[in-house]
Write an enzyme that holds these catalytic residues in place. Sequence first.
Site, PDB file in Angstrom:
ATOM      1  CG  ASP A 107      -2.186  -0.886   0.891  1.00  0.00           C
ATOM      2  OD1 ASP A 107      -2.568  -0.992  -0.292  1.00  0.00           O
ATOM      3  OD2 ASP A 107      -2.748  -1.456   1.829  1.00  0.00           O
ATOM      4  CG  ASP A 174      -7.587  -4.039  -1.961  1.00  0.00           C
ATOM      5  OD1 ASP A 174      -7.918  -5.085  -2.561  1.00  0.00           O
ATOM      6  OD2 ASP A 174      -7.986  -3.780  -0.822  1.00  0.00           O
TER       7      ASP A 174
HETATM    8  N1  GLY Z   1      -7.346  -1.784   0.797  1.00  0.00           N
HETATM    9  C1  GLY Z   1      -8.097  -2.323   1.863  1.00  0.00           C
HETATM   10  C2  GLY Z   1      -9.536  -2.027   1.747  1.00  0.00           C
HETATM   11  O1  GLY Z   1     -10.041  -1.629   0.729  1.00  0.00           O
HETATM   12  O2  GLY Z   1     -10.206  -2.210   2.750  1.00  0.00           O
END
Ligand code: GLY
Length: 394
Positions: A107, A174
């Site tokens: 992330d 994600d």
């Molecule tokens: N990237 C984690 C979520 O969307 O909760």
Amino acid sequence: MQTSQLTSYFTNGPDHAGREIYQAALERSVARLRELLPIAGLRNPKIGRPDHSWSFCDGPDWVMGFLSGQLWLAHQLTADPVFAAAARARRPQFRAVLDSRKARDHDLGFIFSLSSVAEWLSTGDEVARSMALEAARWLIGRFREEGQYIQAWNPVGPEDRQQARFANGRMIADTIQNLALLHWAHRETGVADFREVADLHEATTLRCLVRPDGTTFHTFLFDPATGEPLRGETHQGYADHSCWARGQAWLIHGFANCHRVTGNPVSLDAARRLATKAEALVGGSKVPVWDYSLPANGKHPVDSSAAAVTAAGLFLLCELVPEAEAVRWRNFGYRLLDGLLETCDLTQTPNAQGLLAHGAGHVPAGRCDAMLPYGDYYFMEALMRAQGHRDFFW
Ligand code: GLY
């Protein structure tokens, strides 16, 4: 608040007629951010409490960049230095992420596009630029050559074998949002590795996470040693076979943004297919349920963050397609924004600290019906995109 400063920014072309509600919502959002500054200090929202106050991150966290992103957007809208100062004051926290082996994960793009890249683009600060490039270098270090994907989560060691088994060899939907950091680093430096990793991860995302019917898996598992593709699974969705609403949203926005940057027609086609499916799955609901595959006969939590991310992605898609097609995505985006304003908008609720209620953070883990910092960030992005704003940090 500085309404007059904001109004100089907005356009009033024919597409925007009757959409003053979005301008008003954006102005209230900026006012809410201004109110939050003394309350938050240097803390970053993590998830909302039932009374609509924030619970804050207590260290590095994937959500730590979203307030920063909102602050840079507010700075862009108002030119008020108070927003830039509040964002810049968070820099040591982002430095700490880069310096921590455990905090550096998939992330980094979410975190650094909305902090260091945003600061660099907004102010030209060289330290911010070098921090963003460092984050991009760490991110491509997670690329798994055998399976051609960026490893999601950190496969921890002997202290948690179960988590290690879960994380090893896994990619997630994600991560497509994190590719923008790599595309930015490629543009900035000309180093081909950034672009290659972004393109390869995107191609694997399309191959493994997107089903033929336009729905999507949340995660995909590979044999960690050989890279052999094994199977799609979920983590935050209802079931392995289901279509998690925020995952679909990450991918619509992500594929559209990849096309915006690279011009690859395959990315645009993917964004269209996923948007088409989302349009059918949202149907007549005001706000999507948290997973599109839930049994029809139940009352399920909605996910305002999925609506906000999808809306932002749809308005982005409008920039990339012929006008005759853009009308369709714009109207779908308006419908999602209108649903949010009708049922989730907290900007007129006194004492609420965030913008949107009814976000579903992680339903299987019991986190739903809460304010979410990413819901708030993408709500602002969607409100701005709905009015023709095109300069973001992705
Ligand atoms: N990237 C984690 C979520 O969307 O909760």
